[in-house]
Design a protein around this motif. Structure first.
Motif, PDB file in Angstrom:
ATOM      1  N   ARG A 510      65.664   7.574  61.493  1.00 42.99           N
ATOM      2  CA  ARG A 510      64.425   7.746  62.274  1.00 42.99           C
ATOM      3  C   ARG A 510      64.409   9.101  62.957  1.00 42.99           C
ATOM      4  O   ARG A 510      63.371   9.780  63.018  1.00 42.99           O
ATOM      5  CB  ARG A 510      64.301   6.627  63.308  1.00 42.99           C
ATOM      6  N   GLN A 513      63.634  11.720  60.303  1.00 42.75           N
ATOM      7  CA  GLN A 513      62.267  11.616  59.795  1.00 42.75           C
ATOM      8  C   GLN A 513      61.250  11.998  60.859  1.00 42.75           C
ATOM      9  O   GLN A 513      60.267  12.700  60.564  1.00 42.75           O
ATOM     10  CB  GLN A 513      62.022  10.184  59.289  1.00 42.75           C
ATOM     11  N   SER A 516      61.434  15.776  61.316  1.00 39.77           N
ATOM     12  CA  SER A 516      60.916  16.490  60.144  1.00 39.77           C
ATOM     13  C   SER A 516      59.405  16.438  60.079  1.00 39.77           C
ATOM     14  O   SER A 516      58.762  17.370  59.582  1.00 39.77           O
ATOM     15  CB  SER A 516      61.517  15.889  58.867  1.00 39.77           C
ATOM     16  N   TRP A 546      66.994   5.714  54.016  1.00 37.68           N
ATOM     17  CA  TRP A 546      66.541   7.084  54.196  1.00 37.68           C
ATOM     18  C   TRP A 546      67.497   8.108  53.582  1.00 37.68           C
ATOM     19  O   TRP A 546      67.116   9.272  53.372  1.00 37.68           O
ATOM     20  CB  TRP A 546      66.366   7.396  55.674  1.00 37.68           C
ATOM     21  N   ASP A 549      65.946   9.789  50.554  1.00 36.92           N
ATOM     22  CA  ASP A 549      64.998  10.869  50.848  1.00 36.92           C
ATOM     23  C   ASP A 549      65.727  12.105  51.364  1.00 36.92           C
ATOM     24  O   ASP A 549      65.366  13.246  51.033  1.00 36.92           O
ATOM     25  CB  ASP A 549      63.970  10.402  51.872  1.00 36.92           C
TER      26      ASP A 549
END
Length: 888
Positions: A510, A513, A516, A546, A549
């Protein structure tokens, strides 16, 4: 036994002092200097007073490598100029005062002796004060003539590296001081050349209380010092004269020296001989302030060193004596500050002092050695060892070293003894992380508020680095004990640890992300990947979430920072290969990054091994297939590369645009330019469409359009904040520019090297080297020799695809020089390098450069008429000849 009385009087350093940060250390220094300035400005201050306690010293001590030297260098810089002071340090109250920082490294490797220390201080004053200091300079000159006969001071300053910018000022000022004294005493010229005779005359004048002599060197102890034998012992007292001279400087030249003595531990010996000289220096210069850095605390306030040092005891050095109950940060408080953990010497000293019997250490040296080794320099561990020692002793048994050869399970209980339930929960969760901030620790604990995490980071078991991504980390000894020996009543079950690991992994994701989405941070990505991979591997977390990714983000921009993947967990047997998805992902990313340093054959092997495990989920399988196909392409295995790229393109995943770019490049490599061009509309930014177009245009000799395409690729990379792609586009721009404009190529190459410097892109760096060859074509700058070296390096690196390009650069050079035989030989090498059909168009280009017949049976599918392409390349050769003035 009265434990309260025992521990209240025998605890020289509390565990709460084990952690400090550079901000607080600067505050301590700034406050101490402010107090020092007030002290020396007071009417009662007397620089010749030898009885008053000394408060002109502060000590930073700690284990080697903890940052003491760095701290002293930062302090020196901050004192030298305000603009060099870190902004967060703020402006000290004494800003504007003339502070003279002098940092001296006392390391044995630097061969620094006491004589050099004194000369360094005087040299710094020479540059700042700009005038002689007569009484000290005369004493120094007398000492020098006696101890260094035949060696002028200026020669010694030059030879020993003390010269610096103002090195010659010291000898000049010393000589001027000698002349000044001789003139004041009206000595004959012959006598005036001998410092010893001048000193004798000055002593006589001082004894007779002549007014001019007293005005010149009126320190009460000048005569005695000049009468003493000029040896090292006398030199150690000369700083008294230096302090007196500094005190009588006019206001416009007034200065306060701040002397930083680094690596002080290297002065230690059995008899403290060197330390005694340095302590004397500090004592005799009360108007100077000293900052000392070393591995151990100073024992000057300890009465037990009486006889080894001149000035000892808590009265002499009140700031160096333990002050029970007073916090270290209090104004006027303790002047000794521990950086990081205890040094082994301090651990032993602490244990020796903590329990005594009849004035002697109760814990034997053998037991102290074991405790020190197992404590990992943690003060809290020492406290627990002391408690255990007393417990064993109460049973009537004499403790032995084996009683302490283990990690204390009680370490966790003691660490948690005054924590709230929420703090304990956060502590266990945070122990899963190498480093954390308040939000990360809170989310890993599954709490909704940060209060417990905020309270926890204020505990001494937590270290802080305010400049790190995550500023906090748990002390290693406590972290190890917590994970291995948690026997507290509320200890976690394996399921609790597993769920906490899942929360911690999700929290890392989290944070990456969320950040980003606002402002992508490559540094945060790498840090999250490193922690996340270890968590997923150690706790067998099957859902990579994640991390998938993040893996694609890591490979997206060709930067290739090392990820330091987790090592095999001890005690679980030998590791023959990845056995979890996290293991497989770590090996995948490592293989991709390491290809910059390994032969491409090794890269292909590692990626094949990862694929064979079957542990990677679909998208990550495509990632492995794509980079294995790239490795095959670099190894000139075009068919294998085509197969891998088709698999990835057909899957339609995240890498499909890159795979289509790979297919377009492979078509161009095979000389099928129309197919390569037709693929461009399907690529977009993800497929680096501008770069692909430029790669198609420049083999046609259409340099202007290639330049425009590479410029567009660079601009698009900047828009997407992709420094890796920007470096690639810039380097290729320099390469094609080199064919037409060597001067512009110089500038483009300089920018390319600037972009490449912080990256790890071996192949792109080779491109830059080829660009330099093309730029220098037709000159006498060893083009062919440099090309040979580059060919060898690229071949060893497993990059044979570079060979045809290197030969083409050499062909351009020979064509410009008109060296037809060399050109013919190079074309032969090109035919051999492209015999499998890859890059065969380079042979056509090379023959066009030399105006030689087109190769028979050429199967190149050009976008333009073949004759037009040939004319463009021949025109580039002609233009370079004209540029260089080469005969046609």
């Amino acid at each position: 036994m009265d434990l309260r009385a025992l521990f209240s009087s025998n605890d020289p350093v509390g565990s709460s002092e084990a952690f400090t940060n550079r901000q607080s250390q600067w505050d301590v220094v700034a406050t101490a200097i402010e107090e020092h300035l007030r002290h020396i400005a007071a009417p009662s201050f007397d620089v010749e007073d030898l009885e008053s306690p000394r408060t002109n010293v502060i000590v930073f001590h700690g284990v080697g490598g903890v940052g003491k030297s760095t701290l002293l260098r930062k302090i020196e810089s901050a004192l030298t100029a305000a603009e060099q002071r870190p902004r967060q340090w703020g402006t000290p109250a004494w800003a504007g005062e003339t502070i003279l920082p002098v940092r001296i490294d006392l390391a044995r490797s630097a061969s620094t002796d006491f004589e050099r220390v004194v000369l360094t201080i005087r040299l710094a004053l020479a540059a700042t004060v700009g005038r002689p200091l007569p009484s000290f300079d005369l004493a120094l000159r007398r000492y020098w003539d006696a101890q260094h006969p035949g060696e002028p001071l200026e020669e010694y300053v030059r030879r020993t590296g003390l010269v610096g910018k103002f090195g010659q000022l010291l000898p000049q000022q010393v000589q001027s001081a000698v002349g000044q004294v001789a003139s004041a005493l009206q000595l004959p010229g012959l006598v005036g050349s001998a410092a010893g005779q001048i000193a004798t005359a000055l002593v006589q004048a001082l004894r007779e209380r002549r007014e001019r002599a007293r005005a010149l060197a009126g320190c009460a102890r000048t005569a005695a010092l000049l009468e003493a034998d000029p040896d090292l012992e006398a030199l150690s007292y000369y700083p008294h004269l230096l302090a007196w001279e500094i005190s009588r400087l006019p206001a416009k030249r007034a200065v306060v020296p701040v002397i930083l003595l680094d690596t002080f531990e290297d002065t230690a010996d059995r008899h403290r001989d060197t330390e005694r000289l340095l302590q004397r220096l500090v004592w005799l210069m009360p108007n100077a302030f000293f900052v000392i850095g070393g591995r151990n605390r100073l024992a000057w306030a300890d009465p037990t060193v009486q006889g080894q040092l001149d000035f000892t005891g808590p009265h002499a050095w009140p700031g160096l004596a333990p002050q029970a109950g007073q916090p270290a940060q209090a104004a006027g408080g303790d002047r000794q500050h521990l950086i990081g953990d205890f040094s082994p010497e301090d651990c032993d000293d602490y244990l020796a002092r903590r329990l005594t019997q009849d004035g002697q250490p109760l814990i034997t040296p053998a037991i102290r050695a074991v405790i020190t080794e197992r404590a990992h320099r943690l003060p809290l561990h020492l406290d627990l060892a002391v408690a255990r020692y007393l417990e064993i002793r109460r049973t009537g048994r004499t403790p032995t070293p084996d009683d302490f050869d283990h990690t204390f399970p009680a370490l966790v209980a003691r660490a948690m003894s005054d924590l709230t339930a929420d703090e304990r929960h956060v502590l266990r969760s945070a122990s899963l992380l190498d480093a954390f901030d308040l939000e990360l620790a809170t989310q890993a604990a599954g709490l909704t508020h940060q209060a417990a995490a905020r309270q926890l980071v204020e505990r001494p078991m937590i270290s802080e680095d305010p400049y790190a991504i995550w500023p906090y980390h748990l002390h290693g000894a406590i972290r190890t004990a917590l994970r291995a020996d948690d026997h507290t009543e509320d200890r976690w079950t394996p399921a609790d640890w597993h769920r906490a690991a899942e929360r911690a992994l999700a929290a890392l994701g989290r944070q990456w992300q969320d950040t980003s989405a606002l402002l992508p941070s490559r540094t945060l990505l790498i840090a999250c990947l490193r922690q996340g991979l270890r968590l997923a591997r150690d706790h067998h977390l099957g859902d990579l979430g994640w991390l998938t990714d993040a893996a694609f983000a890591y490979t997206d921009d060709s930067v290739w920072e090392p990820l330091a993947p987790p090592t095999h967990t001890p005690g679980t047997g030998p590791q023959t290969g990845p056995d979890t998805p996290a293991d497989a992902l770590a090996e995948l990313l490592t293989a991709i990054a390491r290809r910059q340093h390994e032969h491409r054959e090794r890269t292909a092997e590692r990626l094949t091994a990862v694929l064979d495990t079957g542990l990677l989920p679909g998208e990550l399988t495509e990632l492995a297939l794509y980079y294995r196909a790239k490795a095959h392409k670099d190894l000139a295995r075009t068919d294998a590369a085509l197969d891998g790229m088709r698999q990835v393109a057909d899957a339609g995943g995240q890498l499909a645009p890159r795979a289509r770019r790979g297919l377009a490049n492979l078509a161009r490599i095979r000389g099928d330019f129309p197919t390569a061009l037709a693929a461009i509309p399907t690529l977009g930014w993800e497929g680096r469409h501008h770069r692909v177009l430029a790669h198609i245009r420049w083999p046609h000799g259409d340099i202007d359009r290639a330049i425009a395409a590479f410029e567009a690729a660079r601009a698009e990379a900047e828009q997407h904040d992709a420094p890796g792609e920007r470096a690639i586009a810039q380097t290729l721009l320099a390469l094609v520019t080199a064919f037409t404009d060597p001067h512009r190529a110089d500038d483009e190459l300089a920018l390319a090297h600037q972009y490449l410097a912080p990256l790890d892109q071996r192949a792109t760096t080779y491109y830059a080297t080829v660009a330099a060859l093309i730029r220098d074509a037709g000159t006498d700058r060893d083009v062919t020799d440099r090309a040979t070296v580059l060919h060898t390096e690229s071949t060893v690196a497993g990059l044979p695809w570079l060979t045809p390009l290197i030969h083409t650069a050499v062909a351009f050079h020979h064509a410009v020089c008109g060296a037809q035989d060399d050109l013919t030989a190079t074309i032969g090498q090109l035919r051999e390098a492209t015999a499998n059909g890859d890059f065969a168009y380079y042979v056509d280009i090379a023959t066009a450069m030399g105006d030689l017949p087109q190769p028979a049976g050429s199967a190149i599918q050009w976008l333009d008429d073949a004759q037009t392409v040939r004319e463009r390349w021949r025109a580039l050769v002609t233009a370079r000849r004209n540029h260089l003035g080469t005969p046609q």
